[in-house]
Every structure is written in structure tokens, then in C-alpha cells.
Design a protein around this motif. Sequence first.
Motif, PDB file in Angstrom:
ATOM      1  N   TRP A   1       0.828  -1.206   0.000  1.00 13.40           N
ATOM      2  CA  TRP A   1       0.000   0.000   0.000  1.00 13.40           C
ATOM      3  C   TRP A   1       0.862   1.255   0.000  1.00 13.40           C
ATOM      4  CZ3 TRP A   1      -5.266  -0.478  -0.313  1.00 13.40           C
ATOM      5  CH2 TRP A   1      -5.808  -1.734  -0.012  1.00 13.40           C
ATOM      6  N   MET A   2       0.444   2.254  -0.759  1.00 15.87           N
ATOM      7  CA  MET A   2       1.065   3.578  -0.723  1.00 15.87           C
ATOM      8  C   MET A   2       0.192   4.460   0.160  1.00 15.87           C
ATOM      9  SD  MET A   2       2.138   5.881  -4.015  1.00 15.87           S
ATOM     10  CE  MET A   2       3.138   7.360  -3.891  1.00 15.87           C
ATOM     11  N   LYS A   3       0.829   5.148   1.130  1.00  9.53           N
ATOM     12  CA  LYS A   3       0.051   5.861   2.141  1.00  9.53           C
ATOM     13  C   LYS A   3       0.361   7.346   2.224  1.00  9.53           C
ATOM     14  CE  LYS A   3       1.212   3.276   5.652  1.00  9.53           C
ATOM     15  NZ  LYS A   3       1.179   2.764   7.043  1.00  9.53           N
ATOM     16  N   SER A   4       1.160   7.879   1.305  1.00  8.38           N
ATOM     17  CA  SER A   4       1.383   9.319   1.242  1.00  8.38           C
ATOM     18  C   SER A   4       1.599   9.701  -0.215  1.00  8.38           C
ATOM     19  CB  SER A   4       2.577   9.738   2.110  1.00  8.38           C
ATOM     20  OG  SER A   4       3.779   9.177   1.627  1.00  8.38           O
ATOM     21  N   PRO A   5       1.340  10.952  -0.580  1.00  7.64           N
ATOM     22  CA  PRO A   5       1.435  11.346  -1.987  1.00  7.64           C
ATOM     23  C   PRO A   5       2.879  11.402  -2.464  1.00  7.64           C
ATOM     24  CG  PRO A   5       1.013  13.266  -0.618  1.00  7.64           C
ATOM     25  CD  PRO A   5       0.915  12.079   0.290  1.00  7.64           C
ATOM     26  N   GLY A   6       3.063  11.142  -3.741  1.00 13.18           N
ATOM     27  CA  GLY A   6       4.410  11.235  -4.296  1.00 13.18           C
ATOM     28  C   GLY A   6       4.509  10.568  -5.646  1.00 13.18           C
ATOM     29  N   VAL A   7       5.723  10.586  -6.167  1.00 12.36           N
ATOM     30  CA  VAL A   7       6.027   9.938  -7.441  1.00 12.36           C
ATOM     31  C   VAL A   7       6.552   8.540  -7.142  1.00 12.36           C
ATOM     32  CG1 VAL A   7       7.523   9.973  -9.473  1.00 12.36           C
ATOM     33  CG2 VAL A   7       6.510  12.103  -8.628  1.00 12.36           C
ATOM     34  N   LEU A   8       5.918   7.552  -7.718  1.00  9.50           N
ATOM     35  CA  LEU A   8       6.281   6.165  -7.472  1.00  9.50           C
ATOM     36  C   LEU A   8       7.542   5.802  -8.258  1.00  9.50           C
ATOM     37  CD1 LEU A   8       5.545   3.425  -6.192  1.00  9.50           C
ATOM     38  CD2 LEU A   8       4.112   2.986  -8.215  1.00  9.50           C
ATOM     39  N   ALA A   9       8.560   5.311  -7.557  1.00 10.09           N
ATOM     40  CA  ALA A   9       9.816   4.952  -8.212  1.00 10.09           C
ATOM     41  C   ALA A   9      10.502   3.844  -7.430  1.00 10.09           C
ATOM     42  CB  ALA A   9      10.736   6.172  -8.309  1.00 10.09           C
ATOM     43  N   GLY A  10      11.196   2.973  -8.166  1.00 13.91           N
ATOM     44  CA  GLY A  10      11.950   1.905  -7.528  1.00 13.91           C
ATOM     45  C   GLY A  10      11.338   0.530  -7.658  1.00 13.91           C
ATOM     46  N   LEU A  11      10.382   0.363  -8.549  1.00 16.85           N
ATOM     47  CA  LEU A  11       9.714  -0.929  -8.700  1.00 16.85           C
ATOM     48  C   LEU A  11      10.682  -2.066  -9.022  1.00 16.85           C
ATOM     49  CD1 LEU A  11       7.356   1.159  -8.879  1.00 16.85           C
ATOM     50  CD2 LEU A  11       6.248  -0.392 -10.498  1.00 16.85           C
ATOM     51  N   PRO A  12      11.686  -1.869  -9.876  1.00 14.31           N
ATOM     52  CA  PRO A  12      12.605  -2.981 -10.158  1.00 14.31           C
ATOM     53  C   PRO A  12      13.357  -3.460  -8.915  1.00 14.31           C
ATOM     54  CG  PRO A  12      12.835  -1.256 -11.812  1.00 14.31           C
ATOM     55  CD  PRO A  12      11.994  -0.690 -10.714  1.00 14.31           C
ATOM     56  N   PHE A  13      13.694  -2.540  -8.016  1.00  8.92           N
ATOM     57  CA  PHE A  13      14.407  -2.924  -6.801  1.00  8.92           C
ATOM     58  C   PHE A  13      13.489  -3.693  -5.844  1.00  8.92           C
ATOM     59  CE2 PHE A  13      16.352   1.045  -8.356  1.00  8.92           C
ATOM     60  CZ  PHE A  13      17.641   0.598  -8.576  1.00  8.92           C
ATOM     61  N   PHE A  14      12.246  -3.219  -5.737  1.00  6.71           N
ATOM     62  CA  PHE A  14      11.268  -3.907  -4.900  1.00  6.71           C
ATOM     63  C   PHE A  14      11.104  -5.354  -5.359  1.00  6.71           C
ATOM     64  CE2 PHE A  14       7.028  -5.244  -3.670  1.00  6.71           C
ATOM     65  CZ  PHE A  14       6.883  -4.747  -2.381  1.00  6.71           C
ATOM     66  N   GLU A  15      10.933  -5.537  -6.664  1.00  2.84           N
ATOM     67  CA  GLU A  15      10.771  -6.884  -7.211  1.00  2.84           C
ATOM     68  C   GLU A  15      11.987  -7.751  -6.928  1.00  2.84           C
ATOM     69  OE1 GLU A  15       9.994  -6.715 -11.355  1.00  2.84           O
ATOM     70  OE2 GLU A  15       7.893  -6.129 -11.137  1.00  2.84           O
ATOM     71  N   LYS A  16      13.184  -7.175  -7.102  1.00  6.58           N
ATOM     72  CA  LYS A  16      14.407  -7.958  -6.968  1.00  6.58           C
ATOM     73  C   LYS A  16      14.627  -8.417  -5.527  1.00  6.58           C
ATOM     74  CE  LYS A  16      16.577  -8.892  -9.835  1.00  6.58           C
ATOM     75  NZ  LYS A  16      16.590 -10.126 -10.665  1.00  6.58           N
ATOM     76  N   VAL A  17      14.190  -7.625  -4.554  1.00  6.35           N
ATOM     77  CA  VAL A  17      14.315  -8.042  -3.160  1.00  6.35           C
ATOM     78  C   VAL A  17      13.623  -9.385  -2.954  1.00  6.35           C
ATOM     79  CG1 VAL A  17      13.580  -7.552  -0.789  1.00  6.35           C
ATOM     80  CG2 VAL A  17      14.614  -5.742  -2.174  1.00  6.35           C
ATOM     81  N   PHE A  18      12.414  -9.510  -3.464  1.00  2.00           N
ATOM     82  CA  PHE A  18      11.663 -10.746  -3.247  1.00  2.00           C
ATOM     83  C   PHE A  18      12.139 -11.866  -4.160  1.00  2.00           C
ATOM     84  CE2 PHE A  18       8.862  -7.526  -1.409  1.00  2.00           C
ATOM     85  CZ  PHE A  18       8.714  -8.088  -0.147  1.00  2.00           C
ATOM     86  N   ASP A  19      12.732 -11.502  -5.269  1.00  2.12           N
ATOM     87  CA  ASP A  19      13.352 -12.502  -6.126  1.00  2.12           C
ATOM     88  C   ASP A  19      14.540 -13.138  -5.401  1.00  2.12           C
ATOM     89  OD1 ASP A  19      14.078 -14.000  -8.420  1.00  2.12           O
ATOM     90  OD2 ASP A  19      15.449 -12.426  -9.044  1.00  2.12           O
TER      91      ASP A  19
END
Length: 309
Positions: free
Chosen positions: A62-80
Motif C-alpha cells: 500500500w502507498m500511504k502518502s502522496p508522491g512519485v512512485l519509483a523503484g519498482l525494479p528494486f522492490f521486485e528484486k528483493v523478493f526474487d
Amino acid sequence: MSSTTNNNTKSTKIDQHAPLSSLLPPPQIYSVVSRWLEDDIPSHFDVGGHVVGNTMQTAQLWMKSPGVLAGLPFFEKVFDVCGGCTVNWEDVAQEGSKLDASSSNKVLLATVTGPVSHLLRGERTALNTLSRCSGVATLSHQCKQIAVARNWNGLIAGTRKTTPGFRLVEKYGLLVGGCATHRLDLSQMVMLKDNHIWSAGSITNAVKKAATVSGFTQKIEVECQSLEEAMEAAEAGAHIVMLDNFEPEKLKLDAAVLKKKYPHIIVEASGGITMESMTDYFDENVDVISQGKLTQGYDCVDFSLKIVH
């Protein structure tokens, strides 16, 4: 779980010509993420992991504050790297999207499925990365929008004031937000600062010596404290001149003089410049405005990862 859905979420996509994730070589991301996890994962036993076990579970991002979403590849790689986990993104979760989220209007970004102990081992590292990368992108986007509104066509750049071990993420966040990275590291571009010049004896000596080994593929930048130093740097063969810690009006006057004699020189303004003060430095003779605060003074964006129960 009570929350709003993302069907009514206001989302603004930042224009990008190609996905920036293609800049990130998979082996490099794997190596970087593995080091982060090694820093956080217990050196012996993971008692918390033992408590929850390895049953398959699903968690929601969940995103809980306003902003520009960035870093999706890193998020995915953590769980990989954690192993056995898959990330499924919602349509609203687009790299570079500006999302109007809040604690009372949370936005569902993704579901992560895998052994519950693996999910919890990756949770904090993944959230830290997403939060900080989005923070850099959000501040960068705000600065870029100010430049666009004032019709200034130069580049707003970060600096090498990045968090040790986290450079790749913060530099990536700059690009997602629409700013320039500046040099990525000591090897990408030669920057001769005051300590280099003092040690070499003069700006000319420093530039000439750098040129003998940097070849034709690297640019040389010199940090200058006066117009006289800037002229010496340009004459010695520097490609970029940084006018450091100049007052705005003095900077504009000296940049005009420098550009008139050396129109090929890239002029950079730097030194204590912030989002609030940078408009004072906008000028046709200033090509780059760099700000250390883009990677040193940003606010993190708030995210959470919750197991569905």
C-alpha cells in the motif's frame, strides 16, 4: 481490511520516452540487493521466520502518502533474491506515476505471494528502497516542474552526495523524477575540486594532468570560486565549469562573460542551491543547476506491506 480502492485514485504519469528499468543490468541489481539483505538478515537463526513458518501467504503493498512512485525494479528484486516470491503489480503502479495517496486514502499497488517467512525477511528492505527511491523522484519532479513553469531549459542535477551503498537507487530516482544524475561515480567524469587544485598547484596544472590520462571519452569539470578561475579552467581545456557558491546576480554576470568567450563551455551553478532558491539562478547562460539536497534532503514516501488475513 478497510481501505479505499485505487479505482478513484488520481494518478499523473510523468512523460518518459522509454522504460528506465532497462538501464539496470540484472546482475548488478541482484548483487546490490543481495548485499542489502545480507546486512539485514540474521547471521545465524531467524527466530521470527521460524515463528511464522513457510506456508504460502499473500501480502499487499500500500502507498500511504502522496508522491512519485519509483523503484519498482528494486522492490521486485528483493523478493526474487529472497526466493519463491512473486510480485503482481496493479495497473495504477506505473514507474514515474504521481499518486495522490494518504493514510486515509491508501492506494493498493501490488500483491506479493510466497513463503511467509520469505515475505517478512524481504519486507523492510523492499519498503526502505521503494520509500527512498520515491522520495528522490518526488523532490526531483517538483524541481523539474518549477523549471518547466519558468521556461528554463537547462538541467537540474543531483550530486555525488548519495547514501553509501544506495547510490544506484538514488541516481535512478533522479531520472524517474525528470532530473539529471550528474556523474555517477568518480570514474564517469573528472571533477577537479579545490583540494585537487591546491594539490596540483594550479587549475591549469590539474586540468592538463587529468587530460593526459582521461583520453577523449571523459569530460573534465573544474570547480571555480571566481570568474578568473573559470576563465583559466576554460583556457586549460575544461569542458564544464562549475561556478560554486556564487550569489545569483554575480553568477549570471560571470556566466555571460564566460559564455561569450567560450560558448562551448557547459556552465554549472552549484553550492547551497535548493528547490526554494533555484529560480534565482535560472539564466540563459546557465546550463546546469545541481543540488545536493535532491539525494541528501528528500522526504521519504510512506508505504506498507501487510499480510492478508
